[in-house]
Design a protein around this motif. Structure first.
Motif, short mmCIF file in Angstrom:
data_model
loop_
_atom_site.label_atom_id
_atom_site.label_comp_id
_atom_site.label_asym_id
_atom_site.label_seq_id
_atom_site.Cartn_x
_atom_site.Cartn_y
_atom_site.Cartn_z
N ASP A 61 0.87 -1.18 0.00
CA ASP A 61 0.00 0.00 0.00
C ASP A 61 0.90 1.23 0.00
N VAL A 62 1.02 1.90 -1.14
CA VAL A 62 1.90 3.06 -1.27
C VAL A 62 1.05 4.33 -1.21
N ARG A 63 1.33 5.15 -0.18
CA ARG A 63 0.55 6.37 0.03
C ARG A 63 1.47 7.58 -0.10
N THR A 64 1.27 8.37 -1.14
CA THR A 64 2.08 9.56 -1.34
C THR A 64 1.38 10.76 -0.69
N GLY A 65 2.15 11.83 -0.48
CA GLY A 65 1.61 13.02 0.16
C GLY A 65 1.12 12.75 1.56
N THR A 66 1.77 11.82 2.24
CA THR A 66 1.31 11.38 3.56
C THR A 66 2.48 11.34 4.54
N SER A 67 2.30 11.91 5.72
CA SER A 67 3.33 11.90 6.77
C SER A 67 2.80 11.25 8.03
N ALA A 68 3.70 10.69 8.81
CA ALA A 68 3.35 10.16 10.13
C ALA A 68 3.36 11.30 11.13
N GLU A 69 2.20 11.57 11.76
CA GLU A 69 2.12 12.65 12.74
C GLU A 69 2.44 12.17 14.14
N SER A 70 2.08 10.93 14.43
CA SER A 70 2.41 10.35 15.74
C SER A 70 2.53 8.85 15.60
N VAL A 71 3.37 8.29 16.47
CA VAL A 71 3.58 6.84 16.48
C VAL A 71 3.60 6.38 17.92
N THR A 72 2.81 5.37 18.24
CA THR A 72 2.81 4.78 19.58
C THR A 72 2.84 3.26 19.44
N ARG A 73 3.18 2.61 20.52
CA ARG A 73 3.11 1.14 20.55
C ARG A 73 2.16 0.75 21.67
N GLU A 74 1.06 0.11 21.30
CA GLU A 74 0.00 -0.25 22.24
C GLU A 74 -0.14 -1.77 22.29
N ASN A 75 0.22 -2.34 23.43
CA ASN A 75 0.16 -3.80 23.61
C ASN A 75 0.92 -4.53 22.51
N GLY A 76 2.09 -3.98 22.17
CA GLY A 76 2.94 -4.61 21.17
C GLY A 76 2.65 -4.20 19.74
N THR A 77 1.56 -3.52 19.50
CA THR A 77 1.19 -3.10 18.15
C THR A 77 1.58 -1.64 17.92
#
Length: 477
Positions: A235-251
């Protein structure tokens, strides 16, 4: 040897990756005594976490893709890759992250290896601190060469350290395929690792902040690679940035600036590199720690008569082959200066000037399809002020393309400088094009006129016949 003993060498090399190894090889061949300092594995990033393991992961992916395009063979290779076997083969090529063989090679050329962290502690002086705390002070009669490479850069996202994201090192050394992998970035590392792990069983999502992949190449390169990744299931998504990243119960949970929430098992950030110069004592010789080191064409640091910066640290071309090229130039220049021979950097074809860094840098991206380029893109050539014309052909027009792959898809471009009719750049995208790029490199580096290229006859029936199609397109349009 005591902790306080000072030992003099002709040359001290900081870093024992391919660049440092080649500097040492050239200075030793010239009869100079050489010490090499390494804090990790002899062989460096390329051997254990970059070029070698990534290509070991990608080779079966590309071979299977090519086989599936050959009638009579495709039915035999429809199953999944044996991921465990691919990873075991990768481990073999990294020597299971042991450097005994590389260290023995250094010793075989007569270089002296010091294991530990090396820091400049003044002009021509390097202090090495070993893991056991022992210190050795090395002085250089002629040169110190900084060959410490670069590190992956992580974005400044709150809590990212708690997520334990992958960098390129994790992506090339992982011992299992994650079920779901998010790749942030659209450059070489991002596209190659997306290609590899998608084929090895991961569901890959690629987040690209810009308009497309491989933005330092011609636009069609990224377009064809993106199409292939999508066809492979990514799944290639252009014009897209990661605003936040968390790890919840290993995910891993990624929130994007488009309002999407993506869940994954791992996340790879392939968003740039920084020089590994933060803790090597640059401040003791009047330079700013953590910066790229500007150099002249003999790889000598600007303003110094003894300090050299070779490979990634000078930010000319962050590629192993260019670093090794620079190392050969630097080694020759150091040896010449040590013997009192004048070094003429203005000699574009001489042994003491890395002039190819300016106009003839080749690169291959080992995706499916492969993308290979040398020199300037059309946009770069125009920006540089050259009067140029782009010539495009479909590689399928070469007689060998259809034999190589049924339904061959690929494209070639040469950027012609109309003043003198020489090539400023060449790009190929398609299966098997990695083996075409050296011919283009010779044409660009050698400034071969088009009138001479007509006499370089491509063999029939090979993909290299695309050169004839390019020349004909230039002549006829």
């Amino acid at each position: 040897m005591t902790e306080t003993e000072t030992i003099a060498y002709d040359v001290v090399v900081l870093g024992a990756g391919p660049v440092g190894e080649n500097v040492a090889d050239r200075t030793r061949a010239a009869g100079l005594s050489t010490a090499v300092v390494e804090s990790e594995l002899v062989g460096g990033e390329c051997s254990y976490w970059a070029c070698v393991p990534s290509k070991a992961l990608l080779r079966p992916v590309i071979a299977r893709a090519d086989a599936r395009r050959v009638p009579g063979l495709r039915q035999s290779v429809q199953g999944p890759l044996d991921t465990d076997a691919v990873l075991a083969h990768r481990n073999y090529y990294t020597s299971d992250w042991h450097d005994d063989g590389a260290a023995q090679w250094l010793e075989s050329i007569g270089a002296v290896l010091y294991r530990g962290h090396g820091r400049l502690t003044g002009p021509r002086t390097v202090t090495v601190t070993g893991q056991d705390g022992a210190r050795h002070i090395l002085t250089a009669r002629h040169a110190v060469a900084v060959c410490t490479g670069s590190d992956a850069v992580l974005p400044d996202l709150p809590g990212l350290a708690d997520v334990k994201p992958w960098t390129s090192r994790n992506a090339t050394s992982a011992q299992a395929a994650p079920g779901r992998l998010v790749v942030v970035g659209g450059g070489v590392v991002a596209t190659e690792m997306a290609t590899a792990w998608q084929a090895l069983g991961s569901q890959v999502t690629v987040l690209v902040r810009g308009k497309g992949l491989l933005n330092r190449m011609e636009p069609f390169a990224g377009e064809l690679v993106a199409e292939a990744l999508t066809e492979a299931g990514a799944d290639v998504r252009t014009g897209t940035s990661a605003e936040s990243v968390t790890r919840e119960n290993g995910t891993v949970v990624v929130a994007t600036d488009q309002g999407d929430r993506i869940e994954a098992d791992e996340i790879l950030f392939a968003t740039g590199r920084a020089p590994r110069t933060g803790d090597i004592g640059l401040d003791t010789v009047g330079l700013e720690p953590g910066t790229w080191l500007p150099v002249d064409d003999s790889l000598r640091v600007t303003g110094s008569d003894w300090l050299y910066a070779v490979g990634d640290v000078n930010h000319r071309a962050l590629l192993t082959h260019q670093g090794k090229y620079q190392a050969r130039i630097a080694g020759a220049a150091i040896a010449a200066r040590a013997s009192g021979v004048p070094v003429r950097e203005s000699d574009a074809w001489g042994a003491h000037a890395a002039t190819a860094d300016h106009h003839a840098v080749p690169q291959v991206v080992f995706t499916d399809p492969e993308a290979a380029a040398v020199g300037l893109s059309l946009a770069e050539a125009e920006q540089a002020g050259y009067r140029v014309r782009a010539v495009d052909v479909e590689i399928s027009s070469a007689s060998g393309a259809g034999l190589y792959a049924d339904g061959y898809r690929g494209r070639a471009r040469m950027v012609v400088d109309l003043n003198g009719e020489i090539l400023r750049g060449v790009t190929f995208v398609g299966p098997g094009v990695s083996e075409l790029i050296h011919s283009a490199t010779i044409a660009v580096a050698g400034q071969v006129p088009i009138s001479r290229l007509w006499h370089a006859v491509p063999s029939f029936p090979t993909i290299s016949e695309v050169w004839l199609r390019l020349l004909e397109a230039y002549r006829d349009n």
